[in-house]
Scaffold this motif. Structure first.
Motif, PDB file in Angstrom:
ATOM      1  N   ASP A  12      56.770   2.198  44.105  1.00  0.00           N
ATOM      2  CA  ASP A  12      57.517   3.468  43.984  1.00  0.00           C
ATOM      3  C   ASP A  12      58.331   3.231  42.562  1.00  0.00           C
ATOM      4  OD1 ASP A  12      57.265   4.299  46.513  1.00  0.00           O
ATOM      5  OD2 ASP A  12      59.032   3.090  47.358  1.00  0.00           O
ATOM      6  N   PHE A  13      58.655   2.209  42.194  1.00  0.00           N
ATOM      7  CA  PHE A  13      59.287   2.013  40.760  1.00  0.00           C
ATOM      8  C   PHE A  13      58.295   2.503  39.762  1.00  0.00           C
ATOM      9  CE2 PHE A  13      59.519  -0.594  36.986  1.00  0.00           C
ATOM     10  CZ  PHE A  13      61.100   0.046  36.398  1.00  0.00           C
ATOM     11  N   ILE A  14      57.014   2.228  39.849  1.00  0.00           N
ATOM     12  CA  ILE A  14      56.157   2.340  38.640  1.00  0.00           C
ATOM     13  C   ILE A  14      55.759   3.941  38.798  1.00  0.00           C
ATOM     14  CG2 ILE A  14      53.634   2.058  37.985  1.00  0.00           C
ATOM     15  CD1 ILE A  14      53.846  -0.844  39.003  1.00  0.00           C
ATOM     16  N   SER A  15      55.594   4.433  39.913  1.00  0.00           N
ATOM     17  CA  SER A  15      55.195   5.770  40.036  1.00  0.00           C
ATOM     18  C   SER A  15      56.541   6.694  39.493  1.00  0.00           C
ATOM     19  CB  SER A  15      55.046   6.181  41.428  1.00  0.00           C
ATOM     20  OG  SER A  15      55.870   5.955  42.373  1.00  0.00           O
ATOM     21  N   THR A  16      57.766   6.339  39.791  1.00  0.00           N
ATOM     22  CA  THR A  16      58.692   7.109  39.228  1.00  0.00           C
ATOM     23  C   THR A  16      58.873   7.043  37.688  1.00  0.00           C
ATOM     24  OG1 THR A  16      59.890   6.685  41.283  1.00  0.00           O
ATOM     25  CG2 THR A  16      61.399   7.457  39.474  1.00  0.00           C
ATOM     26  N   THR A  17      58.630   5.629  37.255  1.00  0.00           N
ATOM     27  CA  THR A  17      58.889   5.413  35.830  1.00  0.00           C
ATOM     28  C   THR A  17      57.733   6.205  35.127  1.00  0.00           C
ATOM     29  OG1 THR A  17      59.740   3.350  36.295  1.00  0.00           O
ATOM     30  CG2 THR A  17      59.020   3.723  34.040  1.00  0.00           C
ATOM     31  N   TYR A  18      56.507   6.187  35.422  1.00  0.00           N
ATOM     32  CA  TYR A  18      55.236   6.763  34.728  1.00  0.00           C
ATOM     33  C   TYR A  18      54.872   8.000  35.411  1.00  0.00           C
ATOM     34  CZ  TYR A  18      55.550   2.449  32.759  1.00  0.00           C
ATOM     35  OH  TYR A  18      55.708   1.415  31.842  1.00  0.00           O
ATOM     36  N   LYS A  19      55.710   8.724  36.272  1.00  0.00           N
ATOM     37  CA  LYS A  19      55.630  10.028  36.802  1.00  0.00           C
ATOM     38  C   LYS A  19      54.105  10.310  37.393  1.00  0.00           C
ATOM     39  CE  LYS A  19      58.789  12.385  33.980  1.00  0.00           C
ATOM     40  NZ  LYS A  19      59.728  11.180  33.330  1.00  0.00           N
ATOM     41  N   ILE A  20      53.694   9.243  38.191  1.00  0.00           N
ATOM     42  CA  ILE A  20      52.374   9.218  38.662  1.00  0.00           C
ATOM     43  C   ILE A  20      52.410  10.314  39.988  1.00  0.00           C
ATOM     44  CG2 ILE A  20      50.785   7.747  40.019  1.00  0.00           C
ATOM     45  CD1 ILE A  20      51.625   5.333  38.436  1.00  0.00           C
ATOM     46  N   PRO A  21      51.582  11.095  40.019  1.00  0.00           N
ATOM     47  CA  PRO A  21      51.387  12.250  41.093  1.00  0.00           C
ATOM     48  C   PRO A  21      51.524  11.526  42.474  1.00  0.00           C
ATOM     49  CG  PRO A  21      49.860  12.633  39.446  1.00  0.00           C
ATOM     50  CD  PRO A  21      50.300  11.239  39.107  1.00  0.00           C
ATOM     51  N   GLU A  22      52.033  12.104  43.203  1.00  0.00           N
ATOM     52  CA  GLU A  22      52.252  11.700  44.970  1.00  0.00           C
ATOM     53  C   GLU A  22      50.723  11.304  45.221  1.00  0.00           C
ATOM     54  OE1 GLU A  22      54.335   9.795  47.593  1.00  0.00           O
ATOM     55  OE2 GLU A  22      55.197  10.880  45.976  1.00  0.00           O
ATOM     56  N   TYR A  23      49.764  12.203  45.149  1.00  0.00           N
ATOM     57  CA  TYR A  23      48.434  12.155  45.662  1.00  0.00           C
ATOM     58  C   TYR A  23      47.802  10.825  45.458  1.00  0.00           C
ATOM     59  CZ  TYR A  23      46.111  13.828  41.488  1.00  0.00           C
ATOM     60  OH  TYR A  23      45.497  13.895  40.153  1.00  0.00           O
ATOM     61  N   ILE A  24      47.967  10.342  44.034  1.00  0.00           N
ATOM     62  CA  ILE A  24      47.396   9.130  43.527  1.00  0.00           C
ATOM     63  C   ILE A  24      48.280   7.883  44.174  1.00  0.00           C
ATOM     64  CG2 ILE A  24      47.376   7.527  41.242  1.00  0.00           C
ATOM     65  CD1 ILE A  24      46.629   9.889  39.942  1.00  0.00           C
ATOM     66  N   LYS A  25      49.691   7.981  44.190  1.00  0.00           N
ATOM     67  CA  LYS A  25      50.318   6.995  44.847  1.00  0.00           C
ATOM     68  C   LYS A  25      49.897   6.776  46.380  1.00  0.00           C
ATOM     69  CE  LYS A  25      54.818   6.030  46.342  1.00  0.00           C
ATOM     70  NZ  LYS A  25      56.436   6.487  46.465  1.00  0.00           N
ATOM     71  N   LYS A  26      49.484   7.757  46.767  1.00  0.00           N
ATOM     72  CA  LYS A  26      49.071   7.737  48.604  1.00  0.00           C
ATOM     73  C   LYS A  26      47.729   7.371  48.512  1.00  0.00           C
ATOM     74  CE  LYS A  26      48.033  10.537  52.355  1.00  0.00           C
ATOM     75  NZ  LYS A  26      47.448  11.705  52.794  1.00  0.00           N
ATOM     76  N   SER A  27      46.791   7.472  47.444  1.00  0.00           N
ATOM     77  CA  SER A  27      45.494   6.969  47.347  1.00  0.00           C
ATOM     78  C   SER A  27      45.389   5.427  47.233  1.00  0.00           C
ATOM     79  CB  SER A  27      44.712   7.474  46.268  1.00  0.00           C
ATOM     80  OG  SER A  27      43.314   7.055  46.204  1.00  0.00           O
TER      81      SER A  27
END
Length: 173
Positions: A12-27
């Motif tokens: 969550d921290f990394i995906s927010t900091t680097y604006k990783i799309p939700e679909y990649i996070k889910k994958s």
């Protein structure tokens, strides 16, 4: 905290900091599981890729500094350049500010600038590659333009006429 909770918190921290799309996070989350003894099993690439994002800064491709250098080398004013290249002042202005706006000129526009600057084939390829383009040996149009540049034929109208005669397309217009 369980291993999976720990991973989700950091992801969550990394995906927010680097604006990783939700679909990649889910994958990524779907590829991670905890086996019976608390070991995390995942394909090694996902989290390594995310960690590697720290090394990259978002930069927009920019050919304007190179254009200015070539103009200086060739004693050519910007106005002379864009007129010789057959590019509208408004389009050239977009190129001037492309690093701020994200504007990406077409391959034909870049080729016209390179021809107007009378660049070598290597210099032309360098300008094109900065924007993700290139002169391809698989394209008859690109082969004609390459041949013209190698033979110091830089007149845009002459090249356009040859392209039209051979391919039925003006290509650089």
């Amino acid at each position: 905290m369980t291993t999976m909770e720990y991973i989700k918190t950091h992801l969550d921290f990394i995906s927010t900091t680097y604006k990783i799309p939700e679909y990649i996070k889910k994958s990524i989350l779907e590829s991670i599981f905890v086996d019976g003894i608390g070991m995390v099993c995942r394909p090694p690439d996902y989290l390594d890729i995310i960690r590697s994002l720290q090394k990259f800064e978002k930069t927009e491709p920019d050919i304007y500094p190179a254009i200015i250098n070539y103009c200086t080398e060739k004693n050519l004013e910007e106005v002379e350049l864009y007129k010789k290249a057959g590019i509208a002042r408004a389009s050239f202005s977009k190129i001037r500010s492309m690093s701020k706006t994200g504007y990406n000129p077409s391959k034909a526009t870049v080729l016209r600038l390179c021809l107007a600057l009378e660049l070598t084939i290597q210099q032309t390829q360098g300008m094109l590659e900065t924007l993700g383009y290139h002169l391809s040996d698989a394209s008859i149009k690109d082969k004609i333009i390459s041949w013209c540049i190698e033979n110091k034929i830089y007149d845009i109208n002459t090249i356009a006429s040859v392209l039209n005669e051979v391919t039925g397309d003006y290509y650089i217009y």
